[in-house]
Design a protein around this motif. Structure first.
Motif, PDB file in Angstrom:
ATOM      1  N   ILE A   5      -7.523   5.494 -55.571  1.00 55.89           N
ATOM      2  CA  ILE A   5      -9.051   5.802 -55.608  1.00 55.89           C
ATOM      3  C   ILE A   5      -9.342   7.169 -55.277  1.00 55.89           C
ATOM      4  N   VAL A   6      -8.426   7.577 -54.196  1.00 51.16           N
ATOM      5  CA  VAL A   6      -8.659   9.065 -53.993  1.00 51.16           C
ATOM      6  C   VAL A   6      -8.292   9.992 -54.946  1.00 51.16           C
ATOM      7  N   ASP A   7      -7.268   9.693 -55.808  1.00 55.77           N
ATOM      8  CA  ASP A   7      -6.910  10.468 -56.669  1.00 55.77           C
ATOM      9  C   ASP A   7      -7.802  10.510 -57.881  1.00 55.77           C
ATOM     10  N   LEU A   8      -8.797   9.467 -58.225  1.00 51.37           N
ATOM     11  CA  LEU A   8      -9.677   9.376 -59.182  1.00 51.37           C
ATOM     12  C   LEU A   8     -10.959  10.419 -58.685  1.00 51.37           C
TER      13      LEU A   8
ATOM     14  N   GLY B 181     -13.626  15.499 -59.287  1.00 53.17           N
ATOM     15  CA  GLY B 181     -14.161  16.779 -58.420  1.00 53.17           C
ATOM     16  C   GLY B 181     -15.406  16.325 -57.637  1.00 53.17           C
ATOM     17  N   ARG B 182     -15.268  15.241 -57.248  1.00 43.14           N
ATOM     18  CA  ARG B 182     -16.523  14.784 -56.178  1.00 43.14           C
ATOM     19  C   ARG B 182     -16.107  15.172 -54.747  1.00 43.14           C
ATOM     20  N   ALA B 183     -17.153  15.403 -53.871  1.00 44.53           N
ATOM     21  CA  ALA B 183     -16.929  15.480 -52.486  1.00 44.53           C
ATOM     22  C   ALA B 183     -16.606  14.008 -52.009  1.00 44.53           C
ATOM     23  N   LEU B 184     -15.668  13.955 -50.748  1.00 47.74           N
ATOM     24  CA  LEU B 184     -15.087  12.820 -50.166  1.00 47.74           C
ATOM     25  C   LEU B 184     -15.326  12.703 -48.836  1.00 47.74           C
ATOM     26  N   VAL B 185     -15.605  11.468 -48.474  1.00 47.98           N
ATOM     27  CA  VAL B 185     -15.485  11.216 -46.791  1.00 47.98           C
ATOM     28  C   VAL B 185     -14.777   9.839 -46.924  1.00 47.98           C
ATOM     29  N   ILE B 186     -14.043   9.665 -45.871  1.00 46.05           N
ATOM     30  CA  ILE B 186     -13.211   8.503 -45.452  1.00 46.05           C
ATOM     31  C   ILE B 186     -13.872   7.735 -44.553  1.00 46.05           C
TER      32      ILE B 186
ATOM     33  N   PRO C 218      -5.271  -0.224 -43.119  1.00 45.28           N
ATOM     34  CA  PRO C 218      -5.262   0.991 -43.882  1.00 45.28           C
ATOM     35  C   PRO C 218      -4.556   1.702 -44.887  1.00 45.28           C
ATOM     36  N   PHE C 219      -5.018   2.332 -45.785  1.00 48.06           N
ATOM     37  CA  PHE C 219      -3.898   3.226 -46.585  1.00 48.06           C
ATOM     38  C   PHE C 219      -2.980   2.377 -47.272  1.00 48.06           C
ATOM     39  N   GLU C 220      -3.231   1.471 -48.246  1.00 47.99           N
ATOM     40  CA  GLU C 220      -2.444   0.883 -49.069  1.00 47.99           C
ATOM     41  C   GLU C 220      -2.515   1.998 -50.331  1.00 47.99           C
ATOM     42  N   LYS C 221      -1.487   1.502 -51.234  1.00 46.62           N
ATOM     43  CA  LYS C 221      -1.086   2.425 -52.410  1.00 46.62           C
ATOM     44  C   LYS C 221      -2.669   2.306 -53.460  1.00 46.62           C
ATOM     45  N   GLN C 222      -3.541   1.383 -53.281  1.00 45.01           N
ATOM     46  CA  GLN C 222      -4.614   1.434 -54.141  1.00 45.01           C
ATOM     47  C   GLN C 222      -5.620   2.471 -53.660  1.00 45.01           C
TER      48      GLN C 222
ATOM     49  N   LEU D  96     -16.352   2.626 -61.332  1.00 39.18           N
ATOM     50  CA  LEU D  96     -16.136   4.090 -61.939  1.00 39.18           C
ATOM     51  C   LEU D  96     -17.120   5.076 -62.265  1.00 39.18           C
ATOM     52  N   ARG D  97     -18.233   4.522 -62.793  1.00 39.92           N
ATOM     53  CA  ARG D  97     -19.369   5.111 -63.207  1.00 39.92           C
ATOM     54  C   ARG D  97     -20.064   5.867 -62.064  1.00 39.92           C
ATOM     55  N   ALA D  98     -20.084   4.882 -61.130  1.00 36.80           N
ATOM     56  CA  ALA D  98     -20.639   5.337 -59.649  1.00 36.80           C
ATOM     57  C   ALA D  98     -20.092   6.645 -59.163  1.00 36.80           C
ATOM     58  N   VAL D  99     -18.794   6.511 -59.215  1.00 38.39           N
ATOM     59  CA  VAL D  99     -17.943   7.611 -58.767  1.00 38.39           C
ATOM     60  C   VAL D  99     -18.294   8.867 -59.553  1.00 38.39           C
ATOM     61  N   ARG D 100     -18.346   8.599 -60.833  1.00 41.56           N
ATOM     62  CA  ARG D 100     -18.520   9.911 -61.777  1.00 41.56           C
ATOM     63  C   ARG D 100     -19.738  10.457 -61.591  1.00 41.56           C
ATOM     64  N   PHE D 101     -20.868   9.832 -61.471  1.00 38.44           N
ATOM     65  CA  PHE D 101     -22.190  10.160 -61.117  1.00 38.44           C
ATOM     66  C   PHE D 101     -22.734  10.501 -59.736  1.00 38.44           C
ATOM     67  N   ALA D 102     -21.782  10.281 -58.816  1.00 42.15           N
ATOM     68  CA  ALA D 102     -22.238  10.474 -57.395  1.00 42.15           C
ATOM     69  C   ALA D 102     -21.954  12.119 -57.100  1.00 42.15           C
ATOM     70  N   GLU D 103     -22.286  12.493 -56.003  1.00 41.84           N
ATOM     71  CA  GLU D 103     -22.240  13.734 -55.455  1.00 41.84           C
ATOM     72  C   GLU D 103     -21.265  13.561 -54.215  1.00 41.84           C
ATOM     73  N   VAL D 104     -21.324  12.672 -53.364  1.00 45.65           N
ATOM     74  CA  VAL D 104     -20.409  12.487 -52.521  1.00 45.65           C
ATOM     75  C   VAL D 104     -19.885  10.921 -52.704  1.00 45.65           C
ATOM     76  N   VAL D 105     -18.468  10.624 -52.446  1.00 46.13           N
ATOM     77  CA  VAL D 105     -17.862   9.320 -52.592  1.00 46.13           C
ATOM     78  C   VAL D 105     -17.347   8.943 -50.978  1.00 46.13           C
ATOM     79  N   VAL D 106     -17.962   7.936 -50.454  1.00 46.24           N
ATOM     80  CA  VAL D 106     -17.296   7.334 -49.279  1.00 46.24           C
ATOM     81  C   VAL D 106     -16.137   6.473 -49.730  1.00 46.24           C
ATOM     82  N   VAL D 107     -14.963   6.578 -49.265  1.00 51.52           N
ATOM     83  CA  VAL D 107     -13.908   5.509 -49.371  1.00 51.52           C
ATOM     84  C   VAL D 107     -13.865   4.589 -48.154  1.00 51.52           C
ATOM     85  N   LEU D 108     -14.112   3.556 -48.149  1.00 45.47           N
ATOM     86  CA  LEU D 108     -14.266   2.859 -47.082  1.00 45.47           C
ATOM     87  C   LEU D 108     -13.026   1.736 -46.899  1.00 45.47           C
TER      88      LEU D 108
END
Length: 449
Positions: A285-288, A293-298, A277-281, A259-271
């Motif tokens: 994670i994308v909701d978090l 307010g981070r940039a996102l790439v899947i 693909p695309f389970e509820k979990q 969680l800390r890594a997400v909060r201090f990142a500029e971009v988060v890659v959800v692998l």
């Protein structure tokens, strides 16, 4: 060099001690629902994402006779303000700005040091109207925050970087020329999605332990890398698993370092594992990431194991639009960490996401957009009086945050704010990033719209 000092101030029971405990990382301050539990100044040393400072928790500011206990507590708080390099002024976002907040906002302004305004208790979007009210204090942009759950930590970190005296730390490069600083990228996802394998391939060495067993990585690991001349700080994180017996959806994400890594990142890659693909979990994670307010790439890993690649890619992009409307247009990149395929496209998507995340739009362009958007689909009427949006501007970037001004905006339906966000996203080419919208209603009693 002496450590800079940060003082937490505000009226009683707004969550100052909870914030103190979160920053220090220990429950040093007594926390209770009753106001006035903290009576003396309490201090602790903090290492907050590489920022080193001393934090001071103070008694709640109250107006009282100087000889009384409350008066002496107030004097201690005023002394802490005068000695501080930065003040964190905390309000309760759910209660909004109260009359008691105003004189103490004036006291903090007079102290002359940088002030960061924190609208606490805004978890899950609760109390956002109270957070917007905080603009009226004249202390700058409020940070919607949850000391209890840690939401808003990245925004607070960014604000402290700007406000604190420059710190010499060879591991930190926030204050370097932007062309030389490292882009902070976190790789997150379910256990066994292949995060460590992908990072090993990026680095060109077996730097991280990998294997078929889920959960080998147990904490967040930071690694330096250079891609096409751009410094990258990669954060490999433990697979985000559910915690049993915890109801809050964000608290079900298991690993605090992740969680800390997400909060201090500029971009988060959800692998994602492209074969499941695309389970509820993943959606949680994308909701978090969106709430932070981070940039996102899947990233769709293990793409080499997929038979119908064209068909699946089309379906997954449609699923993204349907399941993740809050980050509509997010880049979706097929890749194989094991085979080393798609890494260049992933990095292009990451740098592109940062550019979009950092977008600034001129006020004139925003108001041209507002005029066209409201003509195309006018705001509804409330009690026979039409809601009028008069003016709009961008208050910050990273992520793009826009403020709208007008009458009765607190009555604007969520469906209409969604329309405005989607229209902003389309008009200014902001795919895949969180967009913040503040609504500020005019308090002029003679403004009849």
């Amino acid at each position: 060099m002496d450590m800079p000092t940060v003082a937490i101030v505000g009226r009683p029971n707004v969550g100052k001690s909870t914030l103190f405990n979160r920053l220090v990382g220990k429950k040093l301050a007594l926390v209770d629902d009753r106001p006035g539990v903290t009576r003396d100044r309490r201090e602790g040393d903090v290492n907050f994402g590489g920022l080193i400072f001393r934090i001071v928790d103070t008694a709640g500011l109250e107006q009282a006779d100087s000889d009384s206990l409350l008066g002496r507590m107030r004097a201690q708080t005023e002394a802490a303000i005068l000695e501080a390099d930065v003040v964190l002024f905390v309000i309760d976002a759910r209660a909004g700005v109260l009359p008691a907040d105003q004189p103490f906002a004036e006291l903090v302004r007079r102290a002359g040091c940088p002030v960061i305004l924190i609208a606490n208790k805004a978890e899950g979007g609760a109390g956002m109207s109270g957070a917007y009210e905080a603009f009226s204090l004249g202390l700058g942009d409020p940070i919607p925050f949850s000391a209890e759950h840690g939401e808003g930590t990245g925004d607070l970190h960014d604000a402290l970087i700007a406000a604190l005296p420059k710190q010499e730390d060879e591991d930190e490069d926030e204050d370097e020329d932007p062309a030389n600083r490292s882009l902070k990228v976190a790789i997150v996802g379910r256990p066994n999605a292949g995060k460590s394998t992908l990072i090993n391939k990026m680095l060109g060495e077996d730097r991280l332990l990998v294997g078929p067993e889920a959960g080998i990585t147990r904490d967040s690991i930071s690694l330096d890398w250079v891609w096409r001349g751009q410094k990258i700080k990669l954060h490999d994180t433990a697979g985000m698993r559910r915690r049993a017996r915890i109801d809050d959806k964000l608290e079900k994400l298991a690993v605090s370092d992740g969680l800390r890594a997400v909060r201090f990142a500029e971009v988060v890659v959800v692998l994602l594992d492209a074969t499941i693909p695309f389970e509820k979990q993943d959606l949680t994670i994308v909701d978090l990431i969106e709430s932070e307010g981070r940039a996102l790439v899947i990233g769709l890993n293990k793409w080499d194991l997929v038979a119908d690649q064209n068909g699946l890619l089309k379906k997954l992009r449609e699923d993204c639009t349907r399941l993740l409307p809050q980050v509509r247009g997010v880049p979706v990149v097929p890749l194989s960490g094991l085979a080393g395929e798609g890494i260049d496209k992933l990095m292009q998507a990451i740098t592109g996401a940062v550019e979009v995340w950092s977008t600034r739009v001129s006020t004139s362009r925003i108001n041209d957009w507002l005029s066209a958007a409201t003509q195309r689909n006018p705001p509804p009427a409330v009690s026979g009086r039409r809601i009028k949006i008069r003016y709009a501007t961008q208050v910050k970037a990273r992520p793009p945050h826009f403020a709208l001004f007008g009458n009765q905006l607190d009555a604007l339906p969520k469906s209409y704010t969604r329309y405005l966000v989607n229209s902003l996203r389309e008009a200014f080419e902001l795919p895949g990033v969180p967009i913040r919208l503040s609504l500020r209603t005019s308090k002029n009693p003679f403004d009849k719209g």
